[in-house]
Motif scaffolding. Structure first.
Motif, PDB file in Angstrom:
ATOM      1  N   TRP A 154     -17.819  30.609  -0.680  1.00 55.43           N
ATOM      2  CA  TRP A 154     -16.693  29.696  -0.719  1.00 55.43           C
ATOM      3  C   TRP A 154     -16.589  29.005   0.637  1.00 55.43           C
ATOM      4  CZ3 TRP A 154     -11.724  32.055  -3.312  1.00 55.43           C
ATOM      5  CH2 TRP A 154     -12.039  32.480  -4.625  1.00 55.43           C
ATOM      6  N   PRO A 201     -15.346  36.465  -1.598  1.00 61.21           N
ATOM      7  CA  PRO A 201     -15.445  34.999  -1.512  1.00 61.21           C
ATOM      8  C   PRO A 201     -16.533  34.543  -0.531  1.00 61.21           C
ATOM      9  CG  PRO A 201     -13.146  35.647  -1.516  1.00 61.21           C
ATOM     10  CD  PRO A 201     -13.945  36.920  -1.469  1.00 61.21           C
ATOM     11  N   ARG A 248      -6.965  31.601   0.245  1.00 65.65           N
ATOM     12  CA  ARG A 248      -6.971  32.672  -0.753  1.00 65.65           C
ATOM     13  C   ARG A 248      -6.517  33.994  -0.133  1.00 65.65           C
ATOM     14  NH1 ARG A 248      -5.930  34.278  -5.652  1.00 65.65           N
ATOM     15  NH2 ARG A 248      -7.166  36.054  -6.338  1.00 65.65           N
ATOM     16  N   ALA A 292     -11.844  37.319  -5.232  1.00 60.37           N
ATOM     17  CA  ALA A 292     -12.560  36.233  -5.897  1.00 60.37           C
ATOM     18  C   ALA A 292     -12.020  36.004  -7.305  1.00 60.37           C
ATOM     19  CB  ALA A 292     -14.054  36.539  -5.934  1.00 60.37           C
ATOM     20  N   ARG A 328     -11.017  27.440   1.871  1.00 61.36           N
ATOM     21  CA  ARG A 328     -10.648  28.026   0.597  1.00 61.36           C
ATOM     22  C   ARG A 328     -10.467  29.542   0.752  1.00 61.36           C
ATOM     23  NH1 ARG A 328     -14.326  28.217  -4.670  1.00 61.36           N
ATOM     24  NH2 ARG A 328     -12.832  29.117  -6.114  1.00 61.36           N
TER      25      ARG A 328
END
Lengths: 314, 253
Positions: A105, A100, A113, A152, A109
């Motif tokens: 990102w 990510p 995650r 991801a 976020r």
């Protein structure tokens, strides 16, 4: 969906992978099984271009993989290896957030995650987020490895003997977890292993390789019923393969509704495998079992005759 | 953070750095107060009239010494680390044996010989000693950077590439941080050795802490030799213990 068309890989004069064709449907777990040096890892690594194929074509969702940039391709394919390859100078949370971050990102976020994945793989955040890889057990490190590969949310997961270095108990626990995760996420997974039991437990589709070629492919039951060559048969454990088949079938699929006869004292759960039922019979010296459900209520019965698939007179 | 917390942290930092700080304090005391020790040196060196080196003050000598070492080490680090990185990349792999060889040759070459060869080309003064120190300090840096980069477990690099990190990202985020302790150890060796070797600069007219030593040898004045040697020794200890501290922090992190 992953498709290989006549893919060949040569190293100098040696042909590691010899014109293989393979199709892995979306949401399917495909296990590549074979002895070491049979070309299964090479095949796997050609899919994310860690090794370039010499001939043939590899397609992902209908697109040839050479059309993508290497790094962009790899960022949308999860990759898990036996020795985990976790970065020793990064915390668990940072390791999981690797892809990510590469995909830029936002920090929030990524954080949420990472939290989600740690929960999914049974790694409590408070305990593990700030640990370093050397502070983890083998099983924990491999869970982090799987979490990192899933970070991801790639459609495809490549796993190269991910549980090969773990002790049998941890390995089974992780296999079960992978099955649960897969039942929820429906990734397209290519799984390399030399452990046939592992392959039978996990795979929707089994591909047996030998000397760079595919010897046979099909569902686990198809292979167990009709091994194409003596090599496949020996991979499946020779005479033992009856037991392997028994561990693929659930009691619920073979049982009969409760009959008028007395209920047998020996009991087995509906979701147990035939192999486990056989073990119970052996242990209890019984040729008939009562099948129970989650509430311990009898829901059927299973005789030895029925268990082994002899359905002529019952 | 509260006041006492800040204070406690400062005390802990002071405690961790006590060794480098001690050496540094001793070095400064000696630099500024050498003259106060006249009686001690007179007791050691009874023959000479003059026992405290005074052709230049010790602050200047220390400053020049440090400058020469710093410039040479900075260049050696820059060149050494870049060269080692270059030959461990795919494109530069062919040059790996060559670079390793040149670096080790640099070490077998005595610094005096480099000086002797450099003077006719570069003239007297600071430049030839910087060149000599640069060449001499290159080996430990190149060798350690190579060892650090090649010592990384291949599976870590495979995972890094397999996750989709670019080559530059792998180098900056994985290879260099993991090799850093070993690279730092190489720089530490290089700098420490160069602090001692820089004294040779005095023979080619680069005035530094080697001056009192050379002058002491020429005039048979043990006190001068001792003063130069003490200063160089303390400087080396200060720098070495500072590096030790830095390396330890790297590892524990």
């Amino acid at each position: 969906m992953i498709e290989l068309f006549d893919v060949t890989r040569r190293f100098g004069d040696e042909t590691a992978v010899d014109a293989i064709s393979l199709r892995v449907e979306s949401g399917e777990l495909c296990a590549l099984v074979g002895t070491s040096g049979c070309g299964k890892s090479t095949t796997l690594r050609m899919i994310n271009r860690l090794i370039e194929h010499s001939e043939g074509e590899i397609h992902i969702d209908g697109q040839p993989i050479r059309r993508f940039k290497e790094d962009a391709l790899r960022r949308r394919i999860g990759y898990v290896i036996q020795s985990t390859g976790l970065f020793p100078h990064w915390t668990v949370a940072r390791n999981i957030g690797l892809v990510p971050r590469l995909l830029k990102w936002s920090a929030e976020r990524i954080e949420s995650r990472v939290e989600e994945l740690m929960a999914l793989l049974g790694l409590p955040r408070e305990t593990f987020a700030d640990k370093y890889p050397h502070q983890l057990s083998g099983g924990q490190a491999q869970r982090v490895g799987v979490a990192r590969a899933l970070a991801a949310d790639p459609d495809i997961l490549l796993m190269d003997e991910p549980f090969g270095a773990l002790d049998p108990i941890t390995r089974e626990a992780l296999q079960d977890e992978l099955r649960e995760v897969q039942a929820r996420l429906h990734k397209t997974i290519v799984f390399v292993t030399h452990d046939m039991d592992e392959a039978l437990r996990l795979a929707d589709k089994l591909v047996v390789m030998d000397a760079g070629r595919i010897v046979q492919q099909g569902t686990p039951l198809e292979l167990l019923h009709e091994p194409a060559t003596p090599f496949v048969e020996s991979m499946l454990g020779g005479d033992d393969r009856g037991l392997k088949e028994a561990s693929l079938v659930r009691v619920g699929e073979r049982m009969l509704p409760l009959g008028p006869r007395l209920i047998a004292t020996a009991r087995v759960h509906r979701d147990a495998t035939l192999r486990q039922a056989l073990a119970v019979m052996f242990r209890e010296h019984a040729d008939r079992l009562t099948v129970i459900d989650d509430e311990d209520m009898p829901v059927g019965e299973l005789s030895l005759r029925r268990l082994v698939g002899n359905t002529r007179h019952e | 953070m509260s006041e006492p917390g800040v204070q406690r942290q400062a005390i802990r930092a002071l405690h961790r750095w006590r060794l480098p700080l001690t050496w540094l304090a001793l070095l400064l005391v000696l630099t500024l107060g050498m003259a106060e020790l006249e009686s001690v040196f007179r007791w050691i060196e009874t023959e000479s009239r003059q026992v405290i080196y005074d052709r230049a003050d010790f602050v200047t000598l220390l400053g020049r010494h440090l400058l020469v070492v710093m410039v040479a080490s900075l260049l050696a680090t820059l060149i050494g680390v870049s060269a080692a990185i270059a030959v461990t990349r795919r494109a530069g792999r062919d040059f790996l044996p060559l670079v390793a060889q040149i670096a080790s040759m640099g070490q077998t070459f005595p610094p005096v010989a480099v000086l002797a060869l450099a003077v006719p080309v570069l003239g007297f003064g600071t430049l030839p000693i910087i060149v000599a120190l640069l060449l001499y300090g290159l080996l430990p840096i190149v060798r350690n950077t190579l060892a650090g980069l090649q010592g990384i477990e291949p599976s870590i690099l495979e995972a890094a590439r397999g996750m989709g990190m670019s080559r530059g990202q792998v180098l900056r985020q994985v290879e260099l941080p993991l090799a850093a302790p070993v690279i730092l150890a190489g720089i530490r060796t290089s700098v420490t050795v160069n602090i001692a070797t820089a004294a040779l600069g005095a023979t080619v007219g680069a005035s530094n802490l080697g001056d009192p030593i050379i002058s002491g040898i020429v005039n048979g004045n043990t006190a001068y030799i001792l003063q130069g040697a003490l200063m160089i020794g303390l400087l080396a200890l200060t720098v070495d213990s500072t590096f030790e501290r830095l390396t330890r922090r790297q590892v524990s992190r």
